[in-house]
Design a protein around this motif. Structure first.
Motif, PDB file in Angstrom:
ATOM      1  N   UNK A  30      54.037   4.354  27.207  1.00  0.00           N
ATOM      2  CA  UNK A  30      53.141   5.501  26.795  1.00  0.00           C
ATOM      3  C   UNK A  30      53.391   6.932  27.437  1.00  0.00           C
ATOM      4  N   UNK A  31      54.856   6.860  27.948  1.00  0.00           N
ATOM      5  CA  UNK A  31      55.231   8.251  28.663  1.00  0.00           C
ATOM      6  C   UNK A  31      54.398   8.891  29.777  1.00  0.00           C
ATOM      7  N   UNK A  32      53.331   7.903  30.403  1.00  0.00           N
ATOM      8  CA  UNK A  32      52.651   8.575  31.562  1.00  0.00           C
ATOM      9  C   UNK A  32      53.516   8.973  32.556  1.00  0.00           C
ATOM     10  N   UNK A  33      53.224   9.698  33.498  1.00  0.00           N
ATOM     11  CA  UNK A  33      53.647  10.161  34.801  1.00  0.00           C
ATOM     12  C   UNK A  33      53.507   9.057  35.870  1.00  0.00           C
ATOM     13  N   UNK A  34      54.592   8.955  36.900  1.00  0.00           N
ATOM     14  CA  UNK A  34      54.621   8.103  38.062  1.00  0.00           C
ATOM     15  C   UNK A  34      53.231   8.176  38.532  1.00  0.00           C
TER      16      UNK A  34
END
Length: 50
Positions: A30-34
């Protein structure tokens, strides 16, 4: 010290780790940040990067 297969974790501990890994994968897709993934799963950013 050597641990048996599973790193000395119980079945419940291994299942919890697998649950976290599966949810992290979904969040990566979902392209969330770390940082966001780590906060949501209550783990360190370093663990997410691994």
């Amino acid at each position: 010290m050597r641990y048996a297969q599973g790193g000395g974790l119980t079945d419940a501990g291994r299942a919890a780790g697998e649950w976290i890994r599966l949810h992290a994968v979904g969040r990566f897709e979902g392209s969330e940040k770390n940082r966001e993934i780590a906060a949501a799963l209550r783990v360190s950013e370093q663990s997410v990067e691994r």
